[in-house]
Scaffold this active site. Structure first.
Site, PDB file in Angstrom:
ATOM      1  N   LYS A   1     -11.906  -0.656   5.685  1.00 25.66           N
ATOM      2  CA  LYS A   1     -12.262  -1.434   4.511  1.00 25.66           C
ATOM      3  C   LYS A   1     -13.272  -2.539   4.854  1.00 25.66           C
ATOM      4  O   LYS A   1     -14.386  -2.246   5.247  1.00 25.66           O
ATOM      5  CB  LYS A   1     -10.995  -2.005   3.883  1.00 25.66           C
TER       6      LYS A   1
ATOM      7  N   TYR B   1       0.856  -1.178   0.000  1.00 28.13           N
ATOM      8  CA  TYR B   1       0.000   0.000   0.000  1.00 28.13           C
ATOM      9  C   TYR B   1       0.896   1.234   0.000  1.00 28.13           C
ATOM     10  O   TYR B   1       1.898   1.284   0.709  1.00 28.13           O
ATOM     11  CB  TYR B   1      -0.903  -0.044   1.226  1.00 28.13           C
TER      12      TYR B   1
ATOM     13  N   ASP C   1      -0.195  -7.180   6.998  1.00 24.49           N
ATOM     14  CA  ASP C   1      -1.402  -6.413   6.709  1.00 24.49           C
ATOM     15  C   ASP C   1      -2.389  -7.357   6.033  1.00 24.49           C
ATOM     16  O   ASP C   1      -2.155  -7.823   4.922  1.00 24.49           O
ATOM     17  CB  ASP C   1      -1.054  -5.230   5.802  1.00 24.49           C
TER      18      ASP C   1
END
Length: 392
Positions: free
Chosen positions: A205, A108, A180
């Site tokens: 999310k 990310y 993650d």
């Protein structure tokens, strides 16, 4: 032992000390002290105590954290204000000046900034390995390697990391591992089951699931989570009471949402593979994915995230066609984020352009003709139909 769907409704109920079926929102910054000074001392110093001060803890945060820890199979969890607050707090709870960190090539974008820019400012070296060539990890480890930081499936190119391989290698050397798990969610994957020490999420999310809050979570042992809590007191990234309540509400339907999203995403990916204007489809649940066997081994479901690359004679034409498709979509919204009940589509090269050089984008597998798609819970016929008309 209860099943996950039951846990989502009932875990953490001990923190609701009212007769309310729905946990109340404790919209307060501070709490009255007990008359006993020993009790007040305990409240002010005990990690994650929910009735002292908002930055220390909150009853709804405690209930939500207990539920997420159970989902991930970990002893404890700590909520944070954002996913990046969870990542940065977890990392800074483990490393210090002089340590060495190993991370994947693809991450990310905000996590990449933490690794490439912030950590070196504190005297922490960072090296990288290709998660799609897992044995490349061995060559970058050092005697002072303290942490291996992972993300699988990775954002946005959906590369898979062999969690068991990394965990076994790390444990033999006394290295901490953080993963993650945002893209997968604990419904589809539990990194701790493969030996990973710490699991982090952007709870904005899939866990929240409705695009109406920002939050993060750190899951691990009691000792590790308490270390992170102490670090968070200084960093200040505590989650607001209302957002903690929204997150708990969203979690109630996590299993239902993710199962529907998985089903939709697989069907859409299969449709893309047959479309003449789609050059490439990246989805973990397709046999054509280069790491499909690994995904099948360590995942229970394949998430709602996929990437497609449109055809074109060169990258410029691919870029123009990708933008045209985005502009023509009616159900898929062109908006950042992912994991909500609504379907989204974005152009990763545009989102990552500020943080990545052309060479870095190439290493991360980001192409100018690529679209990253977050599939929601709408009817699959409508989702397919939206892309059919947009590509047409």
């Amino acid at each position: 032992m209860s099943q996950i769907e039951t846990d989502l409704i009932h875990s953490g109920e001990a923190f609701n000390e009212t007769r309310s079926v729905v946990p109340p929102i404790y919209q307060t910054a501070t709490y009255f002290a007990d008359s006993n000074p020993d009790d007040f001392l305990k409240a002010g110093t005990e990690a994650r105590y929910p009735y002292f001060y908002q930055r220390h803890g909150n009853p709804v945060s405690s209930q939500t954290a207990e539920l997420i820890a159970k989902l991930e199979g970990k002893e404890a969890a700590l909520l944070t204000a954002t996913g990046m607050a969870a990542i940065s707090t977890a990392v800074l709870s483990v490393v210090r000046a002089g340590d060495h960190v190993v991370a994947q090539l693809s991450h990310y974008s905000a996590a990449s900034i933490l690794l490439k820019e912030l950590l070196p400012q504190f005297g922490i070296d960072v090296s990288y390995f290709d998660q799609q060539d897992i044995t490349s990890l061995d060559a970058v480890l050092r005697d002072n390697t303290r942490l291996i930081y992972l993300e699988t499936p990775s954002n946005p190119n959906l590369a898979i990391t062999d969690l068991a391989y990394v965990a076994n290698l790390a444990k033999a050397r006394g290295i901490v591992t953080i993963c993650d798990n945002t893209f997968a969610s604990p419904i589809n994957q539990r990194p701790g089951d493969h030996g990973i020490d710490v699991v982090v999420h952007s709870a904005t999310k899939y866990l929240g699931g409705h695009s109406d809050l920002t939050a993060g979570v750190i899951c691990g042992t009691e000792e590790m989570v308490n270390q992170a809590w102490k670090k968070l007191l200084s960093l200040g990234g505590s989650l607001a009471p209302f957002d903690a309540w929204l997150l708990l509400r969203g979690l109630r339907t996590l299993s239902l949402r993710v199962k529907q999203i998985n089903e939709n995403a697989l069907a859409l990916a299969q449709w893309f593979e047959k479309h003449p204007l789609i050059k490439r489809v990246l989805y973990c649940g397709l046999p054509s994915h280069p790491q499909y066997a690994l995904a099948k081994r360590q995942m229970n479901g394949y998430t709602g995230m996929l990437c497609v690359e449109v055809v074109g004679k060169d990258e410029q034409e691919q870029f123009e066609r990708a933008q045209l498709v985005l502009n023509n979509l009616r159900i898929f919204a062109n908006a950042a984020s992912l994991g909500g009940v609504e379907s989204l589509a974005v152009h990763p090269a545009s989102m990552w352009g500020l943080h990545h050089s052309p060479e870095q984008k190439l290493k991360a597998g980001i192409n100018d003709g690529m679209l990253r798609i977050s599939v929601g819970i709408e009817h699959i016929d409508d989702l397919v139909g939206d892309f059919e008309q947009a590509l047409g």
